[in-house]
Design an enzyme around this catalytic site. Structure first.
Site, short mmCIF file in Angstrom:
data_model
loop_
_atom_site.label_atom_id
_atom_site.label_comp_id
_atom_site.label_asym_id
_atom_site.label_seq_id
_atom_site.Cartn_x
_atom_site.Cartn_y
_atom_site.Cartn_z
N ALA A 178 40.22 49.97 46.18
CA ALA A 178 39.66 49.20 47.30
C ALA A 178 39.83 49.92 48.63
CB ALA A 178 40.34 47.83 47.35
N LEU B 96 44.95 42.80 48.95
CA LEU B 96 43.58 43.31 49.05
C LEU B 96 43.10 43.28 50.50
CD1 LEU B 96 41.72 41.90 45.90
CD2 LEU B 96 42.13 44.30 46.45
N GLY C 111 43.00 37.48 41.42
CA GLY C 111 43.02 36.41 42.41
C GLY C 111 41.90 36.46 43.42
N ARG D 77 58.21 31.88 41.32
CA ARG D 77 58.07 33.10 40.52
C ARG D 77 59.35 33.95 40.49
NH1 ARG D 77 53.07 37.14 41.78
NH2 ARG D 77 51.88 35.48 40.81
#
Length: 538
Positions: A16, A392, A49, A290
């Site tokens: 990306a 991202l 995601g 998490r």
């Protein structure tokens, strides 16, 4: 014969960050984008995601900034967070203009806001702000950007190219330290080619392959971090490595994550004898955050000396499981596991490298002419724990910022003069690749056991002793034999492992993703861990 190449911009990495930078630069510039394997082998393609951005009328920049600061455990640099969030909308608009097929909102007139694309909400976010393309956002973004890059005659996309090292003026014995390009292994010819460029960009991803279990593709071996360090760049906060709690444990199942939604629908974590263990660690049981679940699994694996634990949803009706989790059901079935009747073997897996090469808001490193963007970097955005879908976003915002900065500097930056070819006159073909395989396995195993989710002083000391022995062996091997992808990656990974260990030893507290039994509490002042290379400075 080795080749010599000349470009305006050399981009090491085709994910990306790298593709976005190449596409943002004007078409009169000659740009090379390198990929270690096939172009789609980076992390971007597998991102499920989405991208976090302030897009809806009900959301605000302040809210996104505050959520990120809270998740970062007191270590985010607020100026970096604000810079990223303030540029989020224009980054998304640019992606839409490139043709990324984000999922549209079928109820466009919904009461929460007026944005025409569907927005989801993920852990840590106080608003719906995750724009996505179904559950395969990374693939949608990557395929779109790659198609655009292939239409540009000025962008040369080169696969099967492994960067060996950066070429700097200092390495050539010159008084300054500007980056002039890189030596790059062509895996098809076996030769090391010379790339010279006005600007070089590290966009090669993180270093999660340093651990035995990782959710990342094979290429995430910390190459950019290692090359930058050897060139004279500082690195920061490498002790913060994010782990996903449940990755499928099977010899043929590389990097397959078992979604946390299973636990949301009632799946239970069990030991090999069938006993549940999460209630002993947190009253929320399997629904704890998490990092707590990952630490609990790690604790039980170390306590009992077991290879994995088990995630069990077989008490739910088979039709319910197949309807809600078709991908997990089918993928596990491929490996002989019927999740409607038996539990899934799982382990935590290294997922994201929060630290990296120190850069400013334009992607500048400490070496002139060298930029770094994406997971390779330490911008200050993530702090001690990355918030979902900010990674991202960081790729796009910093790629566009670095491209704009390059354009301003181009008029005063000539193409480097002829550079010396790679010298392979003193090396021979290896007849002992077993050494590479053995060192590779040893490194990833002791990093998992000693520098993983839960750390202690003794574990870190053992790891440091072993990694220094490995570095010595690897350097000797590197000096005597021709380079290969495995050797290059092992050399880089061992160096980054040593930097991670050193960073972890310096942090005498438990903060965010760094948890140590010897220092379980927070220190009153939050400080970054900055490591300075031996050749730093003028």
């Amino acid at each position: 014969m080795s080749q010599h190449y000349q470009h305006d911009v050399l981009v090491i990495g085709s994910g990306a960050a790298g593709l976005s930078l190449a596409l943002t630069l004007p078409e009169h510039l000659r740009i090379a984008v390198l990929s270690k394997g096939e172009l789609s082998q980076g992390s971007t393609y597998w991102a499920q995601g989405g991208v976090a951005a302030v897009l809806d009328d009900t959301d605000t920049v302040e809210s996104h900034v505050e959520d990120t600061l809270v998740a970062g455990g007191g270590l985010c640099r607020e100026d970096a967070v604000r810079f990223t969030v303030e540029h989020s909308r224009e980054a998304i608009q640019w992606l839409i203009e490139q043709g990324v097929p984000f999922t549209r909102d079928e109820q466009h007139n919904h009461e929460e806001g007026s944005f025409e694309y569907h927005l989801t909400r993920e852990g840590g976010h106080s608003h719906r702000r995750i724009i996505h393309a179904a559950d395969a956002t990374g693939a949608a973004i990557f395929n779109t950007l790659l198609a655009q890059a292939r239409r540009r005659p000025n962008i040369e996309l080169l696969s099967q190219r492994v960067a060996v090292d950066l070429i700097t003026e200092r390495k050539l014995g010159l008084p300054s330290k500007r980056c002039l390009g890189a030596y790059v292994l062509n895996r098809e010819s076996g030769e090391v080619d010379t790339f010279r460029a006005r600007f070089s960009v590290l966009a090669s991803g993180g270093a999660s392959k340093v651990y035995l279990y990782t959710s990342n593709p094979d290429g995430n071996s910390g190459d950019g971090i290692a090359m930058a360090w050897r060139a004279g760049c500082r690195v920061g906060n490498l002790e913060f490595n994010q782990f996903h709690p449940t990755c499928l444990y099977h010899p043929q199942a590389k990097s397959f994550l078992i979604t946390e939604a299973l636990r949301g629908e009632g799946a239970l974590l069990r030991l090999p004898n069938g006993e549940r263990f999460m209630p002993r660690f947190d009253p929320r049981g399997e629904l704890a955050p998490r990092d707590i679940v990952a630490r609990a699994i790690d604790h039980e694996m170390k306590r009992l000396g077991i290879d994995c634990v088990y995630l069990d949803i077989s008490h739910k009706p088979a039709e319910f499981i197949k309807a809600h989790f078709p991908t997990v059901y089918e993928r596990c079935l491929d490996f002989g596991i019927d999740i409607t009747q038996q539990p899934i073997p799982v382990v935590p897996a290294a997922h994201y490298t929060c630290g990296g090469v120190l850069v400013d808001q334009h992607g500048h490193t400490d070496v002139p002419g060298l930029y770094a963007i994406g997971e390779t970097t330490f911008t200050g955005l993530h702090g001690a724990n990355r918030m979902a879908s900010n990674s991202l976003l960081e790729c796009f915002v910093y790629a566009r910022s670095a491209a704009a900065d390059m354009l301003q500097r181009l008029p005063g930056t000539p193409v480097p003069e002829s550079l010396p070819s790679w010298d392979a006159s003193q090396v021979t073909d290896s007849d002992e690749d077993v050494i590479i395989a053995h060192n590779w396995d040893e490194l990833r195993r002791f990093m998992w056991d000693y520098v993983g989710i839960v750390r202690t002083n003794k574990r870190l000391q053992r790891a440091q002793h072993r990694v220094r022995l490995l570095l010595s062996e690897i350097d000797e091997f590197y000096s005597n034999y021709k380079v290969s992808r495995d050797l290059i990656e092992l050399r880089n990974l061992a160096l980054v492992a040593e930097l991670i260990i050193r960073s972890a030893m310096q942090r005498r507290e438990s903060r965010g993703l760094h948890y140590t039994l010897d220092y379980p509490d927070l220190l009153p002042e939050a400080r970054d861990t900055i490591l300075v290379p031996p050749i730093y400075g003028d």
